[in-house]
Design a protein around this motif. Sequence first.
Motif, PDB file in Angstrom:
ATOM      1  N   ARG A 118       0.821  -1.203   0.000  1.00 27.69           N
ATOM      2  CA  ARG A 118       0.000   0.000   0.000  1.00 27.69           C
ATOM      3  C   ARG A 118       0.857   1.255   0.000  1.00 27.69           C
ATOM      4  NH1 ARG A 118      -4.050  -1.321   4.884  1.00 27.69           N
ATOM      5  NH2 ARG A 118      -4.390   0.931   4.765  1.00 27.69           N
ATOM      6  N   ASP A 119       2.035   1.183   0.646  1.00 33.99           N
ATOM      7  CA  ASP A 119       2.903   2.358   0.719  1.00 33.99           C
ATOM      8  C   ASP A 119       4.347   1.916   0.925  1.00 33.99           C
ATOM      9  OD1 ASP A 119       3.741   4.914   0.753  1.00 33.99           O
ATOM     10  OD2 ASP A 119       2.754   5.492   2.613  1.00 33.99           O
ATOM     11  N   PRO A 120       5.006   1.406  -0.135  1.00 36.22           N
ATOM     12  CA  PRO A 120       6.351   0.852   0.024  1.00 36.22           C
ATOM     13  C   PRO A 120       7.401   1.878   0.409  1.00 36.22           C
ATOM     14  CG  PRO A 120       5.780   1.015  -2.292  1.00 36.22           C
ATOM     15  CD  PRO A 120       4.537   1.327  -1.531  1.00 36.22           C
ATOM     16  N   GLY A 121       7.234   3.113  -0.007  1.00 34.05           N
ATOM     17  CA  GLY A 121       8.261   4.119   0.255  1.00 34.05           C
ATOM     18  C   GLY A 121       8.507   4.352   1.719  1.00 34.05           C
ATOM     19  N   VAL A 122       7.438   4.433   2.514  1.00 33.68           N
ATOM     20  CA  VAL A 122       7.599   4.743   3.932  1.00 33.68           C
ATOM     21  C   VAL A 122       8.265   3.602   4.685  1.00 33.68           C
ATOM     22  CG1 VAL A 122       5.357   3.843   4.696  1.00 33.68           C
ATOM     23  CG2 VAL A 122       6.417   5.763   5.905  1.00 33.68           C
ATOM     24  N   ILE A 123       8.077   2.359   4.227  1.00 34.94           N
ATOM     25  CA  ILE A 123       8.710   1.213   4.882  1.00 34.94           C
ATOM     26  C   ILE A 123      10.219   1.291   4.746  1.00 34.94           C
ATOM     27  CG2 ILE A 123       8.860  -1.308   4.926  1.00 34.94           C
ATOM     28  CD1 ILE A 123       6.200  -0.185   5.862  1.00 34.94           C
ATOM     29  N   ASP A 124      10.688   1.817   3.645  1.00 38.76           N
ATOM     30  CA  ASP A 124      12.122   1.870   3.370  1.00 38.76           C
ATOM     31  C   ASP A 124      12.733   3.211   3.736  1.00 38.76           C
ATOM     32  OD1 ASP A 124      12.227  -0.774   2.267  1.00 38.76           O
ATOM     33  OD2 ASP A 124      11.152   0.031   0.549  1.00 38.76           O
ATOM     34  N   GLY A 125      12.038   3.984   4.560  1.00 37.64           N
ATOM     35  CA  GLY A 125      12.621   5.223   5.072  1.00 37.64           C
ATOM     36  C   GLY A 125      12.300   6.442   4.253  1.00 37.64           C
ATOM     37  N   GLY A 126      11.531   6.301   3.195  1.00 40.26           N
ATOM     38  CA  GLY A 126      11.154   7.459   2.387  1.00 40.26           C
ATOM     39  C   GLY A 126       9.899   8.108   2.931  1.00 40.26           C
ATOM     40  N   ALA A 127       9.386   9.077   2.178  1.00 41.34           N
ATOM     41  CA  ALA A 127       8.155   9.738   2.599  1.00 41.34           C
ATOM     42  C   ALA A 127       6.967   8.822   2.355  1.00 41.34           C
ATOM     43  CB  ALA A 127       7.987  11.044   1.822  1.00 41.34           C
ATOM     44  N   ASN A 128       5.903   9.037   3.148  1.00 38.47           N
ATOM     45  CA  ASN A 128       4.710   8.235   2.930  1.00 38.47           C
ATOM     46  C   ASN A 128       3.908   8.782   1.748  1.00 38.47           C
ATOM     47  OD1 ASN A 128       2.752  10.314   3.979  1.00 38.47           O
ATOM     48  ND2 ASN A 128       4.010  10.012   5.805  1.00 38.47           N
ATOM     49  N   GLU A 129       2.888   8.036   1.373  1.00 42.13           N
ATOM     50  CA  GLU A 129       2.114   8.389   0.180  1.00 42.13           C
ATOM     51  C   GLU A 129       1.481   9.773   0.310  1.00 42.13           C
ATOM     52  OE1 GLU A 129      -1.377   6.484  -2.653  1.00 42.13           O
ATOM     53  OE2 GLU A 129      -0.885   5.574  -0.722  1.00 42.13           O
ATOM     54  N   GLU A 130       0.928  10.108   1.486  1.00 46.79           N
ATOM     55  CA  GLU A 130       0.299  11.409   1.671  1.00 46.79           C
ATOM     56  C   GLU A 130       1.309  12.544   1.535  1.00 46.79           C
ATOM     57  OE1 GLU A 130      -0.148   8.804   3.425  1.00 46.79           O
ATOM     58  OE2 GLU A 130      -2.275   8.395   3.686  1.00 46.79           O
ATOM     59  N   ASP A 131       2.517  12.327   2.126  1.00 43.38           N
ATOM     60  CA  ASP A 131       3.556  13.351   2.031  1.00 43.38           C
ATOM     61  C   ASP A 131       4.029  13.530   0.601  1.00 43.38           C
ATOM     62  OD1 ASP A 131       3.428  13.883   4.693  1.00 43.38           O
ATOM     63  OD2 ASP A 131       5.178  12.672   5.240  1.00 43.38           O
ATOM     64  N   ARG A 132       4.134  12.400  -0.130  1.00 50.76           N
ATOM     65  CA  ARG A 132       4.579  12.510  -1.521  1.00 50.76           C
ATOM     66  C   ARG A 132       3.550  13.249  -2.364  1.00 50.76           C
ATOM     67  NH1 ARG A 132       5.927   7.126  -0.455  1.00 50.76           N
ATOM     68  NH2 ARG A 132       4.204   6.355  -1.721  1.00 50.76           N
ATOM     69  N   THR A 133       2.267  13.005  -2.126  1.00 55.16           N
ATOM     70  CA  THR A 133       1.201  13.682  -2.866  1.00 55.16           C
ATOM     71  C   THR A 133       1.230  15.186  -2.572  1.00 55.16           C
ATOM     72  OG1 THR A 133      -0.166  11.716  -2.814  1.00 55.16           O
ATOM     73  CG2 THR A 133      -1.293  13.798  -3.245  1.00 55.16           C
ATOM     74  N   ARG A 134       1.403  15.518  -1.300  1.00 50.28           N
ATOM     75  CA  ARG A 134       1.452  16.932  -0.885  1.00 50.28           C
ATOM     76  C   ARG A 134       2.641  17.637  -1.515  1.00 50.28           C
ATOM     77  NH1 ARG A 134       4.095  19.673   3.166  1.00 50.28           N
ATOM     78  NH2 ARG A 134       2.979  21.437   4.139  1.00 50.28           N
ATOM     79  N   SER A 135       3.813  16.968  -1.466  1.00 53.72           N
ATOM     80  CA  SER A 135       5.033  17.566  -2.015  1.00 53.72           C
ATOM     81  C   SER A 135       4.902  17.795  -3.523  1.00 53.72           C
ATOM     82  CB  SER A 135       6.228  16.669  -1.708  1.00 53.72           C
ATOM     83  OG  SER A 135       7.418  17.217  -2.207  1.00 53.72           O
ATOM     84  N   LYS A 136       4.321  16.823  -4.187  1.00 51.72           N
ATOM     85  CA  LYS A 136       4.134  16.953  -5.637  1.00 51.72           C
ATOM     86  C   LYS A 136       3.198  18.109  -5.966  1.00 51.72           C
ATOM     87  CE  LYS A 136       2.659  14.271  -9.666  1.00 51.72           C
ATOM     88  NZ  LYS A 136       2.106  12.975 -10.133  1.00 51.72           N
ATOM     89  N   TYR A 137       2.142  18.288  -5.165  1.00 50.02           N
ATOM     90  CA  TYR A 137       1.178  19.374  -5.397  1.00 50.02           C
ATOM     91  C   TYR A 137       1.871  20.731  -5.239  1.00 50.02           C
ATOM     92  CZ  TYR A 137      -2.878  22.418  -4.616  1.00 50.02           C
ATOM     93  OH  TYR A 137      -3.795  23.438  -4.691  1.00 50.02           O
TER      94      TYR A 137
END
Length: 813
Positions: free
Chosen positions: A712-731
């Motif tokens: 559901r959210d592989p990035g946050v498991i590996d130390g990256g930003a979570n899906e919500e943060d990535r969506t916000r940053s992209k916006y």
Amino acid sequence: MTTLEDPMDIPISESAQVLIAIDEHDRDVKQSVLAYLAWHSGQVLTADAQLDAETRAEIIDDYCLTGKARLLNLDGFTDNNHRTLYASSLRTQVRQAQSALMPICYLDVEAILSELILPRTAEDGISVRLPDTIEAAGLGFNNYDEFRQAYYRLGQHLITTPKTALFMLQKYQKEFLNIADPHIEELSQFHRVKPEWYIVNTPCHTERDFTQVSYASDVGKLVKIRGQVVERGDVRAILSHVAFRCVTKTEYDEICGSIMLVEQNDEENQLMKPHQCDVCGGKQFNKLDSSESRTEALQRIVLQEEVLDGESKSIMVETRGTLVNKVQPGSTVEVTGIVSLEALSKNNLVCTQFVSAKSITETSSQDTDVSLTPTDREEIANFVDSASMEERMQIIIDSWTGQIHASEDIKKTIILQNCTAASDSKFGHRRGIHILLVGDPGTAKTKFLLASTQLNPGSRYIDASTTTAAGLTGGCDRVEDMYTGKSQWALVPGALGLTAAAGTCSVDELNLYKGDLGDFNTALETGEVPVTKIIKGTIPTPCSVLAGANPAGKDSNRKKFQKGIDTPYANQIGFDHTQLQRFDVILIMEDEADVENDEKIALSMLFDVTEEDEDAVKIKESRIPITFIQKYLAVAREQDVKLTKEASKYIAKNHASKRDSAEGDDDLRSHRSVGSIMRLTMAVARFDMKSRATLEHVKYAESILANSLQERDPGVIDGGANEEDRTRSKYIESFLLDFLKERSLEAITSGGLKGYPTDSEVHLELVKKWRADSMNGKMPQDTEVKARLMKLAGAHPHLDSRGDGTYSYIEME
């Protein structure tokens, strides 16, 4: 006139009757031992002078293998390496030993008691004559049938009076071993040859739990116990026979000088001295240097009983000779030995029980605790043939946890966890599958953790909220020395180390664990925990881990997931990404209102206290017993699985594609995910009883992983930003570029009437846009916008900081 009484009429005292019975029993044990030695040494074939030792051994091997084949045709008897070695000549057994000075001979109690090993009638060339020196002592057999019956009585003697049987074997072994293999006689001229007798494959009625051993009703008898090694002492040397020199002066005023070798009694807890000299009758002795005495290696271990109620008992086991250093702390073993006593102190009649081991089998990497008969395997094969993999999985999870109404993906994942994967030494892929269940209180996490321990006898449960680092992973602890009773430091395994390699350690309340998770992470990743404090060593932890936890992050509410807030579930869990990465599957369990499911949960809770109707009876009858599920999973773990090339290529291509589609480092999944899908795929193939993991198995594993937090959210498991943060940053970044591009074009075309925007102006316009689009999440602050603009100005080819606090976006032709 006095008449002489008939000797038959003279009453015999009770003590005399006991002595006569003992003598008769000892004679019967001697006869049984001599029959065994005569057969396996090839003595029964020495009547033919043309047969040498090697030829005699080959003939005995053939006879024994034929007898073993008769045994294995019976239901309930299985083959193993110990049985194969027993069913051979002494020469073959001796030649299989690692050291010619310590040959190992095997006594298979079940096989002896079966009365199937020897031929029913004496075939040509078989003679029951014993060596002349033994027959001169009045021992021997009148015919083959008497010989054969004496051989089979050895099985009962090994169970009821094992010390006597072993004493007789040691008394006569030298002569028969020399007959079996003349090389031993040559070797014994220069070295001490000390054969060891392993008693193996005892019948089920000798099995005891630790409570039964503590009753002391089996003292001196043979028993079989199972447990985990929680402590292992140092190897010491024990004097089995002590040499004394007689210093009594003779009538000629000379010292006698004869040497007597006195066998020591382990239970006396003191040095046994000779009563009088066999040569001069004197009673003055000096103990000689230990080099003149007989010694053997000794090691004590502590076994802990495998039980699930937390009330596990422990017992000491003493190993000698080649049995020392045979097992490691944390390993699961089966011990066959003699229940013995040790006095608490000198001349003390109060004793503690221990087991003197006569054979040890490590079962950590096996499923021998799950007894599998040919009938069991046939039933499992029929079950496999009768239903598809999906149907079998549904039947098993309904029977195992049908009363727990929760996601079936959780149940399937735990079943697959108990199938395990194959380890890979090249890349260090572990066999254990690690699962983390994170959920609101009251979502049956603990029930799943306890239910998991039912699937494998080698599994165990521990509450992390009440344990220490030493209790969970292991470490150094002060323990009582098993030889002196004094306190000393020792390496002690924790729950992970005490769980069998094929088992699962259920760790509940992991969020409340107060110890350092560093060792826990290492245990999950590498399958071992290095200890460097006080005592250096390594504790093996190859088991799978099923952990349960409540949300513990700062944004969770009363250990429940908060919905509709900016913080994603991965951050509400409360573990950092290094801890989350160690789990192959992370599953979220939420407590949500659902009328239909809530009613099912309530009815399930009331099931056992509600009167039965036809539906209830049908439900019970449709469930397969947990013992069958244990056996099914044990057979599944036997499968040696390899991925097909098609499956490997699919996993690799799918992994590369998902990494390629990532929008940046924050969205990039780790290569660890390859190991997770590989392990789960191989477990699916094992469950399907297949040796080839196909594309079908990969996709089944993917379907289970689809609802995991990793997918559901592989990035946050590996130390990256979570899906919500990535969506916000992209916006935000998209708005900044579009807005600056538009305002820069206006500044150029207006001829300087409109200026380039400052960071404050950009922020104000972004807030307006954010509100107009009804964006969720944290609203951008002025400082954040300024930092983003400075970062973009240094990285974007068209965006530039003008030096006066304004920014421009100009596309150069």
